[in-house]
Scaffold this active site. Structure first.
Site, PDB file in Angstrom:
ATOM      1  N   ASP A 187      60.495  21.375  48.164  1.00 38.22           N
ATOM      2  CA  ASP A 187      59.342  22.489  48.171  1.00 38.22           C
ATOM      3  C   ASP A 187      59.127  22.808  49.667  1.00 38.22           C
ATOM      4  O   ASP A 187      58.143  23.252  50.129  1.00 38.22           O
ATOM      5  CB  ASP A 187      58.116  21.807  47.705  1.00 38.22           C
ATOM      6  CG  ASP A 187      58.330  21.105  46.347  1.00 38.22           C
ATOM      7  OD1 ASP A 187      58.909  21.591  45.723  1.00 38.22           O
ATOM      8  OD2 ASP A 187      57.377  19.874  46.351  1.00 38.22           O
ATOM      9  N   GLU A 235      56.337  28.870  38.357  1.00 37.86           N
ATOM     10  CA  GLU A 235      55.579  27.983  39.830  1.00 37.86           C
ATOM     11  C   GLU A 235      55.994  28.344  40.903  1.00 37.86           C
ATOM     12  O   GLU A 235      56.962  29.125  41.285  1.00 37.86           O
ATOM     13  CB  GLU A 235      55.434  26.364  39.406  1.00 37.86           C
ATOM     14  CG  GLU A 235      56.918  25.996  39.664  1.00 37.86           C
ATOM     15  CD  GLU A 235      57.170  24.634  39.007  1.00 37.86           C
ATOM     16  OE1 GLU A 235      56.165  23.838  38.455  1.00 37.86           O
ATOM     17  OE2 GLU A 235      58.241  23.917  38.954  1.00 37.86           O
TER      18      GLU A 235
HETATM   19  C1  6LW Z   1      55.801  21.156  43.001  1.00 35.24           C
HETATM   20  C2  6LW Z   1      56.365  22.114  41.835  1.00 35.24           C
HETATM   21  C3  6LW Z   1      57.163  21.375  40.887  1.00 35.24           C
HETATM   22  O1  6LW Z   1      54.713  21.321  43.244  1.00 35.24           O
HETATM   23  O2  6LW Z   1      57.279  19.980  41.413  1.00 35.24           O
HETATM   24  O3  6LW Z   1      58.045  21.075  38.684  1.00 35.24           O
HETATM   25  C4  6LW Z   1      56.276  19.819  42.103  1.00 35.24           C
HETATM   26  N1  6LW Z   1      57.709  21.849  39.967  1.00 35.24           N
HETATM   27  O4  6LW Z   1      56.838  23.367  42.129  1.00 35.24           O
HETATM   28  C5  6LW Z   1      56.317  18.697  43.128  1.00 35.24           C
HETATM   29  O5  6LW Z   1      57.474  18.930  44.111  1.00 35.24           O
END
Ligand code: 6LW
Length: 517
Positions: free
Chosen positions: A15, A187
């Site tokens: 991330d 996301e």
């Molecule tokens: C992060 C999100 C993700 O916040 O995993 O599934 C999470 N996607 O973007 C943790 O790395």
């Protein structure tokens, strides 16, 4: 001109978020239940990276009590505005009643100290922050859709931040749920303004095989946003599971001082079949703009193995790039502990640590006496030299850790006048013994993990004796493909009294991390 190999940050650095101030780049990544939290990495050329501090680095800044593995700190965003650095992030999984959720921290020096958290009244994860040129500040993030049309539908929201009170204000604007109708997990949103146009870039399809990055544009920051017909602008899913790098997504853009554009993003390197024990790593990708949209890795169309950076002058070097080999001194920023800072579980002593045993075990959602390092290489040795006088029921050892439910440990315990070494695989919460050996007591122990691809040998020696393999485990039983969660593997040294009160201290004289390739 220099060339940097991808990933630029090997091991569990997922991330990534990046910003530039003059000629300096700053990058942060997620750390989940490990502390110190959110490493701040610095580079002047995108090639060599150094950890200069951590956003969460003092007791009391955040409360990790009761946070299970793969909870904790998720995807941060770092930005610089008007002389101040801002990090916005989420503390996930805290028991009811404890502070948690989305927060802001600020610092004048990115190396720290960072402020205490300013909690935001917003659900969900992956918050980001955008400073418009009219002085207004916009926070955005993702959460499960309030009125979902499909399973795992998430939506990206935008709300204004009051610069004085640091509170969200005004109406919320729901602007995005993925480029594809029915996309799961839209996301990691980030807003940018390029040549007067607002861009919303976000990942979708989940942080695994189908991961993808898409982008949309608008004339007004609050939308409506229209995606490019070229979406997704980056994915590796069409390359199949045989491709050595999978799951590319969760990108952030930065414009270099020379006007060139770059993205940092996460992806995973597979080995031993469709497994990625090193976790989600940070990669660098060149970006150009064509017809008002960014093109990732022009002419290549996937994350390149190597990237040429025209304005970089020296060869890649630096600790975090995984080039360091040998003793890891106590002041090395690679050290981490679980739900507490390393200095809260141990005291620096000589080249190593004094590590008081704790009642908590590695299987507890608690603070174990554990000091760990990311596994950053497929082939690497962790060697810990430990002097300790154990009471009955106590153990010291080394461990390969995914979580409290899934880890492998080489545990040394007293056995009459001798010592017993056992390799135990804790799998989905159940223990299974993989091997045993008896040792003479009285001399310091050398405890090692030898990772060779997916084979993890755990070895012990006493005094000057030759190390013996006590048991062998498989990294493919411990990575997130096998266990779920979000983390790569950690190697570390630990001690526990298995629930009893104790005053035993393990003298961890030295720990070496030695990549062998
Ligand atoms: C992060 C999100 C993700 O916040 O995993 O599934 C999470 N996607 O973007 C943790 O790395």
């Amino acid at each position: 001109m220099s060339t940097v190999k991808n990933p630029i940050l090997p091991g569990c650095y997922p991330d990534p978020s990046i910003c530039r101030v003059g000629d300096d780049y700053y990058l942060v990544t997620s750390t989940f239940e490990y502390l110190p939290g959110l490493p701040v990495l610095h580079s002047r050329d995108l090639v060599t990276w150094e950890t200069i501090g951590h956003v969460v680095d003092r007791p009391g800044q955040l409360d990790y009590a009761g946070i299970e593995s793969s909870g904790g700190l998720y995807a941060p965003t770092i930005r610089h505005h008007d002389g101040l650095f801002w990090v916005i992030c989420t503390l996930v999984g805290q028991p009811q009643g404890n502070p948690g959720g989305n927060f802001l921290m600020t610092a004048t020096d990115p190396a720290g100290p960072w402020s205490d958290p300013m909690w935001l009244d917003a659900d969900g994860i992956d918050p980001s922050i955008f400073f418009d040129d009219d002085g207004r500040i916009w926070v955005h993030g993702t959460r499960l859709a309030l009125e979902p049309e499909w399973f795992h539908q998430t939506e990206v929201w935008i709300r204004e931040l009051d610069p004085e009170t640091k509170k969200l204000t005004g109406p919320e604007h729901v602007v995005w749920s993925g480029a594809v109708k029915g996309a799961v997990w839209a996301e990691a949103p980030h807003l940018y303004k390029v040549d007067g146009t607002y861009y919303l870039m976000a990942a979708e399809a989940g942080t695994e095989f189908h991961h993808a990055e898409s982008i949309a544009q608008a004339d007004v920051v609050t939308g409506p946003y229209t995606g490019t017909r070229g979406n997704p602008i980056l994915t590796h899913r069409h390359l199949g599971r045989q491709h050595p790098v999978v799951g590319a997504g969760h990108a952030d853009l930065v414009e270099a001082a020379d006007g060139s554009w770059w993205a940092v993003l996460l992806a995973m390197r597979t080995y031993g079949g469709y497994h990625y024990p090193l976790g989600r790593e940070t990669f660098l990708v060149p970006v150009v703009w064509e017809d008002g949209w960014p093109v990732f890795a022009p002419g290549v169309g996937k994350v390149p193995d190597e990237v040429e950076v025209p304005f970089a002058t020296g060869p890649a070097s630096g600790l975090v790039q995984g080039l360091a080999s040998g003793t890891v001194p106590a002041d090395d920023p690679r050290w981490t502990a679980v739900r507490a800072l390393p200095a809260q579980v141990a005291t620096a002593a000589g080249e190593g640590w004094d590590l008081p045993l704790r009642p908590a075990t590695l299987a507890d959602v608690d603070v174990p006496a554990f000091l760990g390092l990311r596994l950053q290489h497929q082939d690497a040795d962790l060697v810990a030299r430990v002097a300790v006088d154990l009471a009955d029921g106590e153990e010291v050892g080394v461990a390969v850790r995914q979580s409290e439910k899934d880890h492998v440990r080489l545990a040394v315990t007293p056995d009459g006048d001798a010592l017993r070494a056992r390799v135990v695989h804790r799998q989905r919460g159940e223990d299974r013994v993989l091997g045993e050996a008896t040792l003479a007591a009285g001399a310091p122990l050398t405890l090692s993990v030898r990772a060779r691809g997916v084979d993890l040998e755990l070895l012990v020696a006493t005094g000057d004796s030759e190390p013996v393999v006590v048991g062998t485990a498989l990294a493919t039983d411990l990575d997130t493909v096998a266990t779920g969660g979000f983390l790569g593997l950690w190697l570390g040294v630990y001690g526990t009294s298995n629930g009893a009160a104790t005053s035993t201290v393990a003298h961890v004289e030295r720990v070496d991390y030695v990549p062998t390739v």
